[in-house]
Scaffold this active site. Structure first.
Site, PDB file in Angstrom:
ATOM      1  N   ALA A 143       0.831  -1.208   0.000  1.00 47.77           N
ATOM      2  CA  ALA A 143       0.000   0.000   0.000  1.00 47.77           C
ATOM      3  C   ALA A 143       0.865   1.257   0.000  1.00 47.77           C
ATOM      4  O   ALA A 143       1.447   1.622   1.032  1.00 47.77           O
ATOM      5  CB  ALA A 143      -0.943  -0.019   1.206  1.00 47.77           C
ATOM      6  N   ALA A 149      -2.499  11.060  -3.416  1.00 49.97           N
ATOM      7  CA  ALA A 149      -1.089  10.917  -3.809  1.00 49.97           C
ATOM      8  C   ALA A 149      -0.850   9.585  -4.497  1.00 49.97           C
ATOM      9  O   ALA A 149      -0.982   8.521  -3.883  1.00 49.97           O
ATOM     10  CB  ALA A 149      -0.184  11.028  -2.584  1.00 49.97           C
ATOM     11  N   ILE A 176      -5.646  -0.575  -3.830  1.00 51.48           N
ATOM     12  CA  ILE A 176      -4.715  -1.579  -3.324  1.00 51.48           C
ATOM     13  C   ILE A 176      -5.102  -2.985  -3.803  1.00 51.48           C
ATOM     14  O   ILE A 176      -6.114  -3.559  -3.377  1.00 51.48           O
ATOM     15  CB  ILE A 176      -4.611  -1.522  -1.779  1.00 51.48           C
ATOM     16  CG1 ILE A 176      -4.249  -0.097  -1.345  1.00 51.48           C
ATOM     17  CG2 ILE A 176      -3.593  -2.545  -1.268  1.00 51.48           C
ATOM     18  CD1 ILE A 176      -3.003   0.509  -2.009  1.00 51.48           C
ATOM     19  N   THR A 177      -4.255  -3.507  -4.669  1.00 60.68           N
ATOM     20  CA  THR A 177      -4.454  -4.852  -5.213  1.00 60.68           C
ATOM     21  C   THR A 177      -4.293  -5.880  -4.094  1.00 60.68           C
ATOM     22  O   THR A 177      -3.361  -5.763  -3.287  1.00 60.68           O
ATOM     23  CB  THR A 177      -3.417  -5.126  -6.329  1.00 60.68           C
ATOM     24  OG1 THR A 177      -3.575  -4.119  -7.320  1.00 60.68           O
ATOM     25  CG2 THR A 177      -3.605  -6.505  -6.939  1.00 60.68           C
ATOM     26  N   GLU A 261      10.215  -4.651  -9.659  1.00 61.73           N
ATOM     27  CA  GLU A 261       8.798  -4.874  -9.963  1.00 61.73           C
ATOM     28  C   GLU A 261       8.495  -4.457 -11.405  1.00 61.73           C
ATOM     29  O   GLU A 261       7.760  -5.128 -12.133  1.00 61.73           O
ATOM     30  CB  GLU A 261       7.968  -4.063  -8.968  1.00 61.73           C
ATOM     31  CG  GLU A 261       6.546  -3.819  -9.386  1.00 61.73           C
ATOM     32  CD  GLU A 261       5.876  -2.687  -8.588  1.00 61.73           C
ATOM     33  OE1 GLU A 261       6.336  -2.356  -7.495  1.00 61.73           O
ATOM     34  OE2 GLU A 261       4.872  -2.165  -9.090  1.00 61.73           O
ATOM     35  N   GLN A 298      -3.045  -8.716 -47.580  1.00 58.99           N
ATOM     36  CA  GLN A 298      -1.728  -8.134 -47.301  1.00 58.99           C
ATOM     37  C   GLN A 298      -1.755  -7.125 -46.132  1.00 58.99           C
ATOM     38  O   GLN A 298      -0.830  -7.092 -45.313  1.00 58.99           O
ATOM     39  CB  GLN A 298      -1.163  -7.458 -48.548  1.00 58.99           C
ATOM     40  CG  GLN A 298       0.303  -7.104 -48.371  1.00 58.99           C
ATOM     41  CD  GLN A 298       0.867  -6.304 -49.531  1.00 58.99           C
ATOM     42  OE1 GLN A 298       0.263  -5.327 -49.965  1.00 58.99           O
ATOM     43  NE2 GLN A 298       1.995  -6.737 -50.038  1.00 58.99           N
ATOM     44  N   GLY A 359     -15.835  -6.863 -35.125  1.00 59.63           N
ATOM     45  CA  GLY A 359     -16.880  -6.784 -34.090  1.00 59.63           C
ATOM     46  C   GLY A 359     -16.692  -7.840 -33.020  1.00 59.63           C
ATOM     47  O   GLY A 359     -16.983  -7.604 -31.836  1.00 59.63           O
TER      48      GLY A 359
END
Ligand SMILES: Cc1cc2nc3c(=O)[nH]c(=O)nc-3n(C[C@H](O)[C@H](O)[C@H](O)COP(=O)(O)OP(=O)(O)OC[C@H]3O[C@@H](n4cnc5c(N)ncnc54)[C@H](O)[C@@H]3O)c2cc1C
Length: 398
Positions: A143, A149, A176-177, A261, A298, A359
């Site tokens: 975290a 921020a 926060i994951t 990371e 092409q 689509g």
């Protein structure tokens, strides 16, 4: 150019081409095979379902039991004792599995929280948290970001104030994951508002500590298989032994953490883009327009060639930087370039994947639409494009 020029045969999916051959040895290939078998068996069949349920904690425990959550963690803490490149293999194979949310959630655990624990943790902290993290029994979150921020990390306001042998923490963290599933949060706080970059400290806070509040589960554009939390800290008391690293060194600790990371993130996002690319190759071969397979027009064939070239070039930049990093260098400029370029290339490629699907590419049931939504995050999280451009520009003295 002659219309029927024969294509040279090569395997577009190999990771060991170019610099990959300098990075990955036989043991990495063996690891890759074993992770791939696990991913095909335990993850691929559930990718669509986890978009609505989020990934189950049980998958972390199963990956832990297979040894995949502590690939570069020393054996004495329950890990496999492998090198940094083993984590690249994991990120690549999870990317290939097709669940961006799982890739992100696990990499927070293995590549954002575990490395600083290993680097800066006391022996007691390592013994407490690494074995349960490596086994998948306890999931971690990191975290840093707050409602006011994000990119400007030094503007965070979550305060930790010393009270005898304890610290009292108040504040809020957002985006926060793993915030809802985590058993421990690695938390960046401000301990001295007057000390500039020396005024930050990191704590390892068990999520069941009184005053830790898991607020809203945030809904997102993509990465639906991951959980993202707003967290509050209301007079949270932790002992001084919960402090990670020295008082006042938290900002530097987090900046150190971000480098490794970013490189793993770059590798994961390229692998995830390659997953979409492979799906697109299949689609371009099956789908017929104007009496021919789509890919044989092409314009589409050239688009595919350009996508493959971009992916290959970005991959080599990531591998080259990973070699420097694993050799003990701290190449902030190159890491910033690798992450910036990988994320941009991944987003460009997946945009073309959607275009080639027409689509169908806009339909939720087609994998490329999920990858398109998920990958957009990589240009924002862990150092947004603009912030990385700024690091790179500053490194030239401006
Ligand atoms: C799905 C998701 C998961 C996340 N997981 C985590 C997590 O686990 N832990 C955690 O701590 N954080 C996490 N984050 C937060 C993420 O790291 C931040 O969103 C990111 O750092 C950007 O911060 P911000 O959103 O506050 O954007 P801001 O800092 O407000 O910036 C907004 C935009 O302006 C640009 N910008 C900012 N300053 C400048 C400048 N000086 N010059 C030019 N451009 C500028 C930025 O690049 C960005 O494009 C997550 C975010 C998301 C969306």
């Amino acid at each position: 150019m002659h219309e029927t020029v024969e294509a040279p045969s090569s395997n577009p999916k190999t990771s060991s081409a170019g610099l990959g051959s300098l990075i990955f040895g036989d043991h990495h290939d063996e690891l890759r095979r074993s992770i791939r078998a696990f991913v095909d068996r335990e993850i691929v069949p559930h990718v669509a379902e986890w978009e609505t349920t989020t990934w189950p904690d049980e998958i972390a425990r199963r990956m832990g039991a297979a040894g995949f959550l502590g690939l570069s963690v020393p054996e004495r803490y329950g890990g496999q004792g492998g090198d940094y490149f083993a984590n690249l293999v994991l990120a690549e194979e999870l990317g290939r599995g097709g669940s961006g949310g799982l890739l992100m959630g696990l990499s927070v655990h293995t590549d954002m929280v575990i490395p600083p624990l290993l680097q800066f943790g006391t022996e007691e902290q390592k013994r407490r948290w690494l074995p349960v993290g490596v086994s998948g029994e306890t999931i971690f979150c990191l975290a840093i970001t707050e409602p006011d921020a994000g990119s400007d990390v030094a503007a965070i306001r979550t305060r930790a104030v010393r009270d005898g042998d304890e610290w009292v923490i108040n504040g809020a963290k957002t985006f926060i994951t793993n915030g809802h599933r985590a058993g421990m949060v690695m938390l960046l706080t401000r301990t001295d508002p007057d000390a500039g970059y020396d005024g930050f400290t990191v704590f390892l806070v068990p999520m069941d500590t009184t005053g830790v509040i898991r607020e809203r589960r945030l809904e997102k554009m993509g990465m639906h298989a991951s959980d993202t939390a707003l967290l509050a800290f209301d007079d949270v008391r932790v002992p001084d032994s919960a402090r990670l690293g020295d008082v006042g060194q938290g900002f530097r600790l987090i900046m150190w953490e971000l480098q490794a990371e970013r490189l793993i993130g770059a590798s994961g996002c390229l692998a995830y883009a390659r997953y979409a690319f492979d799906k697109t190759l299949e689609y371009a071969a099956e789908r017929r327009t104007f009496g021919r397979p789509l890919g044989s027009h092409q314009a589409i064939r050239h688009k595919i060639a350009a996508m493959a070239t971009k992916l290959a070039a970005a991959q080599q930049l990531v591998y080259g930087t990973a070699i420097s990093y694993a050799n003990g260098e701290y190449p902030v400029r190159e890491i910033s370039m690798a992450k910036l370029h990988a994320a941009q290339v991944a987003c460009e490629v997946v945009d073309d994947c959607v275009q080639i699907h027409g689509g169908a590419g806009y339909m939720a049931e087609f994998d490329v639409s999920r990858v398109y939504r998920d990958l957009r995050l990589y240009r924002i999280g862990a150092g947004a494009d603009e912030i990385l451009l700024d690091y790179i520009g500053r490194s030239y003295g401006f």
